[in-house]
Design a protein around this motif. Structure first.
Motif, PDB file in Angstrom:
ATOM      1  N   UNK B  14      -4.075 -16.563  22.048  1.00 11.08           N
ATOM      2  CA  UNK B  14      -5.501 -16.678  22.367  1.00 11.08           C
ATOM      3  C   UNK B  14      -6.069 -15.326  22.789  1.00 11.08           C
ATOM      4  N   UNK B  15      -5.304 -14.601  23.622  1.00  9.43           N
ATOM      5  CA  UNK B  15      -5.765 -13.272  24.043  1.00  9.43           C
ATOM      6  C   UNK B  15      -6.098 -12.417  22.834  1.00  9.43           C
ATOM      7  N   UNK B  16      -5.183 -12.440  21.876  1.00  9.30           N
ATOM      8  CA  UNK B  16      -5.363 -11.561  20.714  1.00  9.30           C
ATOM      9  C   UNK B  16      -6.533 -12.040  19.865  1.00  9.30           C
ATOM     10  N   UNK B  17      -6.585 -13.363  19.650  1.00  4.76           N
ATOM     11  CA  UNK B  17      -7.656 -13.894  18.797  1.00  4.76           C
ATOM     12  C   UNK B  17      -9.027 -13.677  19.424  1.00  4.76           C
ATOM     13  N   UNK B  18      -9.086 -13.763  20.773  1.00  3.09           N
ATOM     14  CA  UNK B  18     -10.371 -13.578  21.458  1.00  3.09           C
ATOM     15  C   UNK B  18     -10.859 -12.146  21.328  1.00  3.09           C
ATOM     16  N   UNK B  19      -9.905 -11.238  21.235  1.00  3.73           N
ATOM     17  CA  UNK B  19     -10.260  -9.828  21.208  1.00  3.73           C
ATOM     18  C   UNK B  19     -10.498  -9.412  19.759  1.00  3.73           C
ATOM     19  N   UNK B  20     -11.653  -9.827  19.249  1.00  4.80           N
ATOM     20  CA  UNK B  20     -11.949  -9.634  17.828  1.00  4.80           C
ATOM     21  C   UNK B  20     -11.840  -8.183  17.384  1.00  4.80           C
ATOM     22  N   UNK B  21     -12.351  -7.298  18.258  1.00  5.94           N
ATOM     23  CA  UNK B  21     -12.419  -5.896  17.857  1.00  5.94           C
ATOM     24  C   UNK B  21     -11.015  -5.352  17.584  1.00  5.94           C
ATOM     25  N   UNK B  22     -10.107  -5.653  18.506  1.00  7.34           N
ATOM     26  CA  UNK B  22      -8.744  -5.170  18.329  1.00  7.34           C
ATOM     27  C   UNK B  22      -8.121  -5.767  17.070  1.00  7.34           C
ATOM     28  N   UNK B  23      -8.383  -7.055  16.879  1.00  3.44           N
ATOM     29  CA  UNK B  23      -7.868  -7.733  15.686  1.00  3.44           C
ATOM     30  C   UNK B  23      -8.303  -7.007  14.425  1.00  3.44           C
ATOM     31  N   UNK B  24      -9.593  -6.707  14.410  1.00  3.60           N
ATOM     32  CA  UNK B  24     -10.185  -6.067  13.241  1.00  3.60           C
ATOM     33  C   UNK B  24      -9.513  -4.721  12.994  1.00  3.60           C
ATOM     34  N   UNK B  25      -9.333  -3.991  14.106  1.00  3.07           N
ATOM     35  CA  UNK B  25      -8.725  -2.663  13.972  1.00  3.07           C
ATOM     36  C   UNK B  25      -7.316  -2.777  13.407  1.00  3.07           C
ATOM     37  N   UNK B  26      -6.587  -3.756  13.936  1.00  6.14           N
ATOM     38  CA  UNK B  26      -5.200  -3.897  13.496  1.00  6.14           C
ATOM     39  C   UNK B  26      -5.119  -4.192  11.999  1.00  6.14           C
ATOM     40  N   UNK B  27      -6.061  -4.970  11.507  1.00  2.00           N
ATOM     41  CA  UNK B  27      -6.009  -5.311  10.094  1.00  2.00           C
ATOM     42  C   UNK B  27      -6.625  -4.196   9.240  1.00  2.00           C
ATOM     43  N   UNK B  28      -7.680  -3.578   9.774  1.00  5.65           N
ATOM     44  CA  UNK B  28      -8.378  -2.563   8.979  1.00  5.65           C
ATOM     45  C   UNK B  28      -7.612  -1.249   8.874  1.00  5.65           C
ATOM     46  N   UNK B  29      -6.990  -0.851   9.980  1.00  5.72           N
ATOM     47  CA  UNK B  29      -6.305   0.451   9.959  1.00  5.72           C
ATOM     48  C   UNK B  29      -5.306   0.568   8.810  1.00  5.72           C
ATOM     49  N   UNK B  30      -4.448  -0.436   8.615  1.00  5.10           N
ATOM     50  CA  UNK B  30      -3.516  -0.303   7.494  1.00  5.10           C
ATOM     51  C   UNK B  30      -4.240  -0.168   6.155  1.00  5.10           C
ATOM     52  N   UNK B  31      -5.286  -0.975   5.964  1.00  4.71           N
ATOM     53  CA  UNK B  31      -5.989  -0.928   4.682  1.00  4.71           C
ATOM     54  C   UNK B  31      -6.617   0.449   4.481  1.00  4.71           C
ATOM     55  N   UNK B  32      -7.308   0.905   5.525  1.00  6.38           N
ATOM     56  CA  UNK B  32      -7.973   2.204   5.409  1.00  6.38           C
ATOM     57  C   UNK B  32      -6.960   3.316   5.153  1.00  6.38           C
ATOM     58  N   UNK B  33      -5.876   3.290   5.915  1.00 12.26           N
ATOM     59  CA  UNK B  33      -4.867   4.342   5.741  1.00 12.26           C
ATOM     60  C   UNK B  33      -4.266   4.310   4.342  1.00 12.26           C
ATOM     61  N   UNK B  34      -4.015   3.100   3.864  1.00 14.34           N
ATOM     62  CA  UNK B  34      -3.412   2.984   2.536  1.00 14.34           C
ATOM     63  C   UNK B  34      -4.340   3.554   1.479  1.00 14.34           C
ATOM     64  N   UNK B  35      -5.601   3.169   1.572  1.00 12.30           N
ATOM     65  CA  UNK B  35      -6.557   3.620   0.562  1.00 12.30           C
ATOM     66  C   UNK B  35      -6.777   5.129   0.686  1.00 12.30           C
ATOM     67  N   UNK B  36      -6.889   5.554   1.943  1.00 14.05           N
ATOM     68  CA  UNK B  36      -7.131   6.970   2.198  1.00 14.05           C
ATOM     69  C   UNK B  36      -5.990   7.827   1.657  1.00 14.05           C
TER      70      UNK B  36
END
Lengths: 246, 364
Positions: B14-36
């Motif tokens: 619940x802590x993790x799911x509530x913290x949307x921003x962190x969630x987003x970062x965790x999922x986005x960073x890999x995608x961005x890094x991969x593409x970059x």
């Protein structure tokens, strides 16, 4: 009032050469509000940690809710409730989720949890706030919720470590009403506080100075004994002799 | 007592799911890094702008220039003269200038027939970017000597990554970095947060065993990391076309081991740090820097000074990246990278042991 819930005999805790708690002995009876006072550094916290099963005494004996503090630390934890000076529920969880978590921690079944949570919500008049995130509640409400959750598993003793720090007088008053109610229902309350007016609310008060319990009686009798007008004065008279600083 | 562990896992999730921003970062960073790293950043040298100086435009010269112009790596910017070379390079209009000797054809002929001769071509390059200049020199030499390549002494074959795509090289590095980021940084911050806020105190007074609290914390992060791992593998395979010839199962299981290692590192950090900021800084400075610099992710370990090569032996990511690279690109199986696996396993056991011990000591 003859039923003893906490019993301590010559409890001592040393850290190296430093004797933090020096042979303290006292009894706490069922349904009592036991005020545990002392200046900073007097050894209050250390003594309380031993009673909560968080640290082991160097010597001496003690039992809390029938469990030995020397060897049954883990069992003690199941029979006590604890509320610290800092607000310590999870702000990002709702009222209900916090209750559910602590009910789970103390091994309540689903059915028990639902019943107990409904009961507490009704008592706190919180039914409409069931799904509100705790972080959004005013501080006074949080404090009450904190206390309610500390008693969710109906512990025999609740330890309150400066529970009303940073709370306004009106809320403190309300908070103490909750404590009275719990004590009336048979829960033993073990409370530390810095506010001497709160000491007046306790059934009995012990005052620790330099690791030793220097006085232990009802507030009225203590005032009489030290010829003081208030608990504040009693405390000052005793604390004056303290050699340990902060 | 059994269900209190589940209550904890639920709470952490619940802590993790509530913290949307962190969630987003965790999922986005890999995608961005991969593409970059996959598309934008590459060590390949493309589109080198070349000008030529040729006092005499003989057939040989024109032949060579034509080969240059036709080649995809080069853009031919036309002929110029000796005096403008400096200005052209300085202004960045060209990256390299090819100067043909006046008697180019004759010199080439005498060189071809084995007679001693002075150089036929001078290459002048803008070496402000060393990598580009180095690669450009190699390409230019190859292309300009093209005519003579029939009698070349070397036959070169690039195995495993024939197109020399740098993305292949980066994917394992990104994996090594991301899991440390997600597992170590996030778990340490989340444990330290409880200490800072004061909730840890209440948990310790409860009948839950401390190690249960910790494991419950690790589980959701482990789950997220697994999702991220799958995401990265999919992106690597289908977006970047990394071969994964060593078998996905092997890569996956080695990565799981690495995840546990990262989680243990996070736990270790949490026993040292007292505040969330400290936890963040330790993760960033003490862990990220060595990983970026000493793991072979950006710079080949062989190019490091001796001292840092020795230090790099202690960086777990080095071994992980090495193994994943072999499995992804060279097609090695898990068995063939057993050394890396054993080292990682020992490191995991050590870090986990030390951090659990430290965690327990802290409680007393």
């Amino acid at each position: 009032m003859s039923d003893i819930v906490i019993s301590v005999r010559n409890l001592t805790k040393c850290f190296g050469d430093f004797v933090a708690v020096d042979h303290i002995s006292f009894d706490v009876y069922r349904g009592e509000i036991f005020g545990f006072l002392g200046a900073n550094g007097a050894g209050k916290t250390t003594a309380m940690r031993m009673l909560c099963g968080l640290s082991f005494p160097t010597s001496g004996e003690g039992s809390v809710a029938g469990c030995d503090v020397q060897c049954e630390g883990e069992r003690i934890k199941r029979h006590i409730g604890y509320m610290s000076q800092r607000f310590s529920l999870y702000n990002d969880l709702s009222v209900w989720e916090n209750m559910d978590l602590f009910a789970g921690i103390y091994g309540l079944s689903k059915k028990e949890t639902a019943e107990r949570a409904a009961e507490l919500l009704a008592k706190l008049d919180f039914v409409s706030e069931r799904d509100t995130l705790v972080g959004a509640l005013p501080l006074g409400w949080k404090q009450k919720l904190s206390f309610a959750i500390a008693t969710i598993h109906r512990p025999e003793v609740v330890f309150l470590d400066e529970p009303t720090g940073g709370v306004d007088p009106v809320t403190r008053r309300q908070f103490w009403e909750m404590i009275y109610e719990a004590a009336d229902a048979g829960t033993t309350i073990f409370v530390t506080t810095h506010y001497m007016d709160e000491a007046e609310y306790c059934s009995r008060v012990s005052i620790m100075v330099d690791g030793v319990v220097r006085a232990l009686d009802t507030p009225a009798r203590l005032k009489q004994q030290f010829a003081a007008g208030s608990m504040d004065e009693v405390f000052r008279i005793l604390a004056r002799g303290a050699r340990r600083g902060e | 007592m059994k269900n209190n562990f589940l209550s904890f896992v639920k709470k952490e999730s619940l802590h993790i799911l509530r913290d949307r921003r962190t969630m987003l970062i965790v999922v986005l960073i890999p995608i961005v890094l991969m593409v970059l790293f996959g598309f934008a950043i590459s060590t390949e040298v493309n589109d080198i702008k070349v000008a030529a100086v040729a006092p005499d435009r003989t057939d040989g010269v024109r032949d060579a220039v034509e080969r240059l112009a036709r080649n995809d790596y080069f853009t031919f910017c036309g002929y110029t003269d000796n005096r403008s070379i400096d200005a052209l390079l300085r202004s960045g209009k060209t990256d390299a200038v090819v100067v043909f000797a006046a008697d180019f054809d004759r010199r080439m002929q005498s060189a071809a027939s084995g007679l001693p001769s002075s150089p036929a071509i001078q290459l002048i390059l803008d070496a402000s970017n060393v990598n580009t200049a180095g690669a450009a020199t190699a390409y230019l030499q190859g292309v300009l000597l093209g005519a003579e390549s029939q009698q070349s002494l070397f036959e070169t074959r690039m195995l495993f990554n024939p197109q020399m795509k740098s993305a292949f090289n980066f994917v394992p590095g990104i994996m090594g970095l991301i899991f440390i980021l997600v597992c170590a940084m996030m778990t340490s911050v989340s444990i330290v947060r409880e200490k800072e806020v004061g909730t840890m105190e209440v948990l310790l007074v409860s009948p839950v065993r401390p190690f249960k609290i910790i494991f419950a914390k690790m589980i959701p992060y482990f789950a997220i990391s697994c999702c991220v791992l799958i995401l990265i593998l999919l992106l690597a395979r289908y977006l970047l076309g990394v071969p994964m010839s060593g078998g996905v199962a092997g890569i996956f299981s080695l990565s799981l081991l690495y995840l546990v290692l990262s989680l243990s590192l996070g736990l270790l950090v949490s026993t040292i740090a007292r505040t969330q900021v400290a936890a963040l800084l330790i993760s960033a400075m003490v862990m990220m820097m060595p990983i970026l610099m000493l793991s072979g992710m950006l710079f080949p370990i062989e190019n490091l000074p001796k001292f840092f090569q020795t230090v790099s032996l202690l960086v777990p990511t080095r071994w992980y990246i090495d193994a994943v690279r072999k499995m992804m690109i060279q097609g090695a199986s898990v068995v063939e990278v057993w050394q890396d696996c054993v080292i990682l396993f020992c490191m995991t056991a050590l870090v986990l042991g030390v951090s659990l011990k430290k965690f327990n000591d802290k409680l007393e």
